[in-house]
Write an enzyme that holds these catalytic residues in place. Structure first.
Site, mmCIF file in Angstrom:
data_model
loop_
_atom_site.group_PDB
_atom_site.id
_atom_site.type_symbol
_atom_site.label_atom_id
_atom_site.label_comp_id
_atom_site.label_asym_id
_atom_site.label_seq_id
_atom_site.Cartn_x
_atom_site.Cartn_y
_atom_site.Cartn_z
ATOM 1 C CG ASP A 188 -1.933 1.034 1.236
ATOM 2 O OD1 ASP A 188 -2.888 0.843 0.473
ATOM 3 O OD2 ASP A 188 -1.785 2.050 1.922
ATOM 4 C CG ASP A 229 -6.546 0.027 -0.100
ATOM 5 O OD1 ASP A 229 -6.475 0.656 0.970
ATOM 6 O OD2 ASP A 229 -5.603 -0.040 -0.909
ATOM 7 C CB THR A 245 -2.047 5.735 -1.721
ATOM 8 O OG1 THR A 245 -1.649 4.373 -1.639
ATOM 9 C CG2 THR A 245 -3.334 5.930 -0.963
ATOM 10 C CB THR A 246 0.801 3.075 -5.530
ATOM 11 O OG1 THR A 246 0.629 2.347 -4.322
ATOM 12 C CG2 THR A 246 2.170 2.817 -6.084
#
Ligand code: ATP
Ligand code: MG
Length: 551
Positions: free
Chosen positions: A65, A394, A98-99
């Protein structure tokens, strides 16, 4: 006189402050931000790898994550921290992507650097990026499709897409189903608008069993057992007192000394103490409570009286759990036992102690408020469960966002390729150097499909070419099947994400890239000396840093 002054530097910054200016400041910042983005790039997509992070105490976190990795990395460089912010904001806003956000921000800066080298001024790049980011949001709108709370299959796909590549593969179906049911049961619809309050979901982890044995429970789970084995194990139609002070005798505020000179005196002292505790318990019983959750301790004597009155009592319940219990059961937190009344009590159809993985846990089901649900996560080891919890987080968030916004886009790199193409066309309509910036923006977005291919061991250039070709022919949802290397329709393959994940990622990435680009002067004050050796020493100035004076 003036001549004498001329050669002297005037100090306006404190000794040891460091200053970097102009191009150098920019390239330092860009380099740092790029390095951070690069660090998370290998984790992107279903075939992305995980990272093992070890903190100064030796605690290990294994994750894929982006936000978690960046949070655990303990980054110090100020510009690098801004990228961490991007992914943190993304996590707060939508919980996923988020990545993607960090990677796009890094790539935007890389492209900007190339433009700066060609003498395009950073403010031009900044305004071009802003234009492109606005246009990208509009284009994404046109790619979006509608989803409603009743499209069970699509919601399951959304949850599944968010969890791919996060170590939850084998049990993705079970977890997706849990995530979708959990969110569906807490949705609040007013005036046709759905609202999802994540606080209504309580996740409890228990090592043991398989991930597939995880379950959704309507109600609350408290990881505590009843305080006395004589208390009932099961209380139907429970009236619940939520007490957030200790159930014991109050300490006197002044130090008092009691001298006891005879055994009778001692006995009467103890009797008195017993009476006082009994009167506290009596008040609880009089309110009609059959279950007590206490945030603090319950002393032995009180435990005894409570169990004699047939009350199920649990002590040292976490503060957050107390608040959730209050919301779930409709009870009020009680801070003064003298004032406890029937109106303060919460209600649940059943309070029961059950053994899970060798430990006793308390289940509160059939609550007043049906919008309180709990997920009991199981898994072989603590690290496995922690990783699954992040994947589930998520999934829960994206399903929630999808139900709130009711808009979706396909994934697998398809929106990025389409955006790149459309932004490239848009750039052609602009005059001046901003055109270059918009083009750079469009190329930067292709980092997502390129990285998906790269992480899957495919040739990124070949795959990008194929993707572009498909999109030019009008297949707007053509994306990369990272398992076979084929270009497929992502919509049909069920790889879908909420629109907000993409708009937020692109917007946050663009904003932070613009902010970093606009900096051309870094003034850093000295840090407090670390350890005795630093005292009285002249700090070593890194090469290229401007020193303390201002010429
Ligand atoms: N089955 C799939 N096939 C192809 N691409 C997929 C598939 N599942 C997910 N993706 C793509 O993978 C990307 C998401 O990867 P990943 O979940 O690793 O990162 P993220 O969502 O950006 O960040 P994080 O999940 O760490 O917050 C998205 O572009 C998504 O469309
Ligand atoms: Mg993701």
């Amino acid at each position: 006189m003036a001549g004498q002054m001329a050669g002297q530097p005037i100090f306006i910054l404190r000794e040891g402050s460091q200053r970097t200016k102009g191009r150098e400041a920019q390239s330092n910042n860009i380099m740092a931000a790029k390095a951070v983005a690069e660090a998370v790039r290998t984790t992107l997509g279903p075939k992305g790898m995980d990272k093992m992070l070890v903190d100064s105490l030796g605690d290990v976190v294994i994750t894929n994550d982006g936000a978690t990795i960046l949070k655990e990395m303990d980054i110090e460089h100020p510009a690098a921290k801004m990228i961490v912010e991007v992914s943190k904001t993304q996590d707060d806003e939508v919980g996923d992507g988020t990545t993607t956000a960090a990677v796009i921000a890094g790539e935007l800066l890389k492209k900007a650097e190339e433009l700066i080298e060609q003498d395009v001024h950073p403010t031009i790049i900044a305004s071009g990026y802003r234009l492109a980011s606005e246009r990208a949001a509009d284009i994404l709108q046109t790619l979006a499709r509608k989803v409603t709370i009743n499209d069970e299959g699509i919601l399951l796909n959304i949850a599944g897409t968010a969890m791919t590549g996060k170590g939850a593969e084998a049990s993705k179906d079970v977890l997706s189903r849990i995530a979708v049911s959990a969110i569906k049961s807490i949705v609040d619809t007013t005036d046709g608008k759905n609202k999802v309050e994540m606080d209504n979901i309580n996740v409890e982890k228990k090592v043991g069993a398989r991930i597939e044995d995880s379950e959704l429970i309507t109600g609350m789970i408290i990881d505590k057992e009843r305080v006395h084995s004589n208390m009932p194990k099961k209380v139907p139609n429970a009236k619940i007192a939520l007490i957030n002070i200790a159930i014991e005798l109050k300490e006197t505020e002044v130090d008092a000394e009691i001298s006891i000179t005879s055994p009778e005196q001692l006995q009467s002292f103890l009797d008195q103490e017993e009476k006082m505790i009994r009167s506290i318990v009596d008040k609880i019983v009089a309110s009609g409570a059959t279950v007590v959750f206490c945030q603090k301790g319950i002393d032995d004597m009180a435990q005894h009286f409570l169990s004699k009155s047939g009350i199920f009592a649990v002590r040292r319940v976490k503060k957050s759990d107390m608040q959730k219990l209050a919301r779930a059961t409709g009870g009020r937190l009680i801070t003064n036992l003298d004032e406890i009344t029937a109106g303060d009590l919460g209600k649940a159809q059943l309070v029961e102690e059950k053994k899970v993985g060798g430990d006793e846990m308390t289940f509160v089901t059939g609550c007043e408020n049906p919008k309180a649900v709990s997920i009991l996560l199981r898994g072989g080891t603590e690290h496995v469960i922690d990783n699954i919890e992040r994947a589930l987080h998520d999934a829960l968030r994206v399903v929630g966002v999808a139900i709130e916004d009711e808009t979706l886009v396909a994934g697998g790199g398809s929106p990025e390729v389409e955006l790149a193409l459309r932004l490239y066309e848009y750039a052609a309509t602009l005059s001046g150097r901003e055109q270059l910036a918009v083009k750079a923006f469009s190329e930067a977005l292709e980092i997502i499909p390129r990285t998906l291919a790269e992480n899957a061991g495919l040739d990124p250039i070949d795959k990008l070419m194929e993707l572009r070709a498909h999109h030019e022919k009008g297949s707007k949802t053509a994306g990369l099947n990272v398992f076979t290397g084929e270009i497929i329709d992502m919509w049909k393959a069920g790889v879908v994400e909420p629109l907000r994940v993409k708009t937020q990622a692109i917007n946050a990435a663009a904003e932070s890239a613009v902010m970093i680009l606009r900096i051309d002067d870094i003034i850093a004050s000295t840090r407090a000396p670390a350890g005795p050796s630093a005292e009285g020493m002249v700090p070593n100035m890194p090469p290229g840093m401007g020193g303390m004076g201002m010429e």
